[in-house]
Design an enzyme around this catalytic site. Structure first.
Site, PDB file in Angstrom:
ATOM      1  N   ASP A 188       6.344 -25.999  -6.741  1.00 40.09           N
ATOM      2  CA  ASP A 188       7.061 -25.251  -5.689  1.00 40.09           C
ATOM      3  C   ASP A 188       6.304 -25.065  -4.383  1.00 40.09           C
ATOM      4  OD1 ASP A 188       8.969 -24.896  -7.597  1.00 40.09           O
ATOM      5  OD2 ASP A 188       8.514 -22.789  -8.014  1.00 40.09           O
ATOM      6  N   HIS A 233      -6.400  14.320  -1.976  1.00 40.89           N
ATOM      7  CA  HIS A 233      -5.397  14.371  -3.026  1.00 40.89           C
ATOM      8  C   HIS A 233      -4.139  15.041  -2.463  1.00 40.89           C
ATOM      9  CE1 HIS A 233      -8.552  14.012  -6.483  1.00 40.89           C
ATOM     10  NE2 HIS A 233      -8.530  12.968  -5.688  1.00 40.89           N
ATOM     11  N   TRP A 246      15.178 -21.427  -5.199  1.00 43.64           N
ATOM     12  CA  TRP A 246      16.272 -20.721  -4.542  1.00 43.64           C
ATOM     13  C   TRP A 246      17.351 -20.257  -5.502  1.00 43.64           C
ATOM     14  CZ3 TRP A 246      13.816 -19.581  -0.508  1.00 43.64           C
ATOM     15  CH2 TRP A 246      12.963 -20.496   0.099  1.00 43.64           C
ATOM     16  N   GLU A 278       3.744 -14.484 -11.592  1.00 44.80           N
ATOM     17  CA  GLU A 278       4.931 -15.188 -11.093  1.00 44.80           C
ATOM     18  C   GLU A 278       4.692 -16.651 -11.372  1.00 44.80           C
ATOM     19  OE1 GLU A 278       6.775 -14.115  -7.328  1.00 44.80           O
ATOM     20  OE2 GLU A 278       5.127 -12.725  -7.035  1.00 44.80           O
ATOM     21  N   ARG A 302      -2.474  -9.694  -0.834  1.00 43.97           N
ATOM     22  CA  ARG A 302      -3.902  -9.551  -0.454  1.00 43.97           C
ATOM     23  C   ARG A 302      -4.841 -10.195  -1.466  1.00 43.97           C
ATOM     24  NH1 ARG A 302      -0.954  -5.151  -1.453  1.00 43.97           N
ATOM     25  NH2 ARG A 302      -1.577  -3.936  -3.261  1.00 43.97           N
ATOM     26  N   GLU A 316      -2.294  17.561  -3.366  1.00 45.42           N
ATOM     27  CA  GLU A 316      -2.268  19.027  -3.264  1.00 45.42           C
ATOM     28  C   GLU A 316      -3.021  19.477  -2.010  1.00 45.42           C
ATOM     29  OE1 GLU A 316      -3.313  17.019  -5.692  1.00 45.42           O
ATOM     30  OE2 GLU A 316      -3.435  18.041  -7.622  1.00 45.42           O
ATOM     31  N   CYS A 365      -8.975  20.187  -6.605  1.00 48.43           N
ATOM     32  CA  CYS A 365      -7.717  20.744  -6.078  1.00 48.43           C
ATOM     33  C   CYS A 365      -7.434  22.096  -6.714  1.00 48.43           C
ATOM     34  CB  CYS A 365      -6.559  19.797  -6.356  1.00 48.43           C
ATOM     35  SG  CYS A 365      -6.708  18.261  -5.449  1.00 48.43           S
TER      36      CYS A 365
END
Ligand code: AOF
Ligand code: ZN
Length: 349
Positions: A202, A51, A172, A280, A209, A53, A86
């Protein structure tokens, strides 16, 4: 006031790990010695690793943090997870003050980190740049509080809100600078999502990924560019028969109103541990997805097509009374070359 600049620094540090911490939050940390001099910084680099910290404290070897101040955008944790708490390390190292951006929404922590620090006599200052800290971790907050995947939509239009002309030349619209920014935006999300119509119109690569494809009729060509890289999840109508393909995980999906059932898909994404997606796609799917959207990135290029048959970016529902419009709050305006990027969030009705 004095801690705001340091909290901004925590946010900047945290952002360096964008795309690498899911499902964990983005966290940055700054440490000052007892005279207020900055002596260390750190951030949470990757899921499963230290983490923020701990990262910042472990760089200090000579005890110079004793009686100092630790600034962090998220409440220090109090639980034994992948690493020990932490809060314990902060207490052990003898800090005097801890400055926090927001409380942790993880129910295991939720105020317990703060209580632990206070019980050890540490002064805790809360809610420094709280809104910015919540924006930074909006995905983590939605995941923790609603157990749902965060949905963002990216679109790019002309000044008159069109995404494609009648000949389909939509790729474009925006400048190279804007398209580079799209790559940064994609990287923030666990996966991108698009539809068969966009792939057929398109043939985009949409470098990422993880890719989610909605193709009810299994009509896209598996040689299309999008299928050539990344881990692919393809949702199709459950009454069809998918081919066998080594890179693609085919997911049979129920149909609702002649379309793939989006509720089902979004639940499935969460089960697949895909905690955030960037859509998208074209205007029809964007229009349908709008009611599920948590955030919109809208690029606008200084162009007008004046083509009556060109399509707009949110296209599915006809609302003919302005009182029934979808309403948004624009939180950011940026320029990329000649284009602008509006970032906006739906206003809950
Ligand atoms: C982080 N990075 O810098 C802080 C976190 O899976 P674990 O054991 O790493 O614990 C994750 C939880 O720890 C997370 O949900 C959040 O509540 C808390 N704080 N997490 O990944 C950090 N400070
Ligand atoms: Zn922690």
């Amino acid at each position: 006031m004095q801690y705001e600049e340091l909290m901004k620094k925590c946010i900047t540090l945290a952002r360096q790990a964008e795309g690498n911490t899911s499902p964990n939050p983005l966290v940055g940390c700054v440490i000052l010695d007892k005279n207020g001099k900055e002596i260390s910084t750190g951030f949470h680099k990757k899921y499963g690793e230290n983490h923020a910290e701990r990262d910042a404290l472990l760089k200090l070897k000579n005890g110079e943090e004793k009686d100092g101040t630790l600034i962090v955008n998220l409440e220090p944790c109090s639980h034994f997870g992948k690493t020990p708490p932490c809060a314990d390390l902060i207490i052990e190292r003898g800090l005097k003050k801890v400055v926090i951006g927001m409380r942790d929404v993880n129910p295991i922590v939720a105020g317990n980190g703060i209580k632990k620090l206070q019980a050890a006599g540490i002064e805790v200052i809360e809610n420094i740049l709280e809104d910015e800290c919540k924006k930074l971790n909006e995905v983590f907050i939605k995941n923790m509080q609603e157990h749902k995947t965060f949905i963002a939509i990216k679109t790019a239009t002309t000044l008159d809100g069109k995404i494609a002309t009648s000949n389909g030349s939509s790729k474009w619209i925006t400048s190279e600078q804007a398209r580079n920014e799209v790559k940064n935006i994609r990287n923030r999300y666990d996966a991108i999502m698009t539809t068969s119509s966009t792939i057929i119109a398109d043939n985009p690569t949409m470098e990422h990924r993880k890719k989610i494809i909605l193709d009810r009729e299994l009509k896209t060509d598996l040689d299309a560019k999008i299928y050539q890289s990344g881990e692919i999840y393809l949702f199709y109508a459950e009454n069809k028969r998918p081919p066998i393909h080594q890179n693609i995980k085919f997911i049979p999906t129920p149909i609702k109103d002649e379309k793939l059932n989006l509720d089902f898909i979004l639940k499935k994404l969460y089960d697949l541990k895909i905690y955030s997606v960037l859509i998208e796609s074209g205007g029809v799917f964007n229009g349908t997805a709008l009611e599920f959207a948590d955030k919109i990135y809208h690029f606008i290029a200084p162009k007008i097509t004046s083509d009556n048959t060109s399509r707009s970016c949110f296209n599915s529902r006809q609302i003919n009374d302005i009182n029934n419009s979808y309403n948004f709050h624009i939180t950011q305006i940026n320029r990329f070359g000649e284009d602008i990027l509006l970032t906006y969030y739906p206003i809950a009705k």
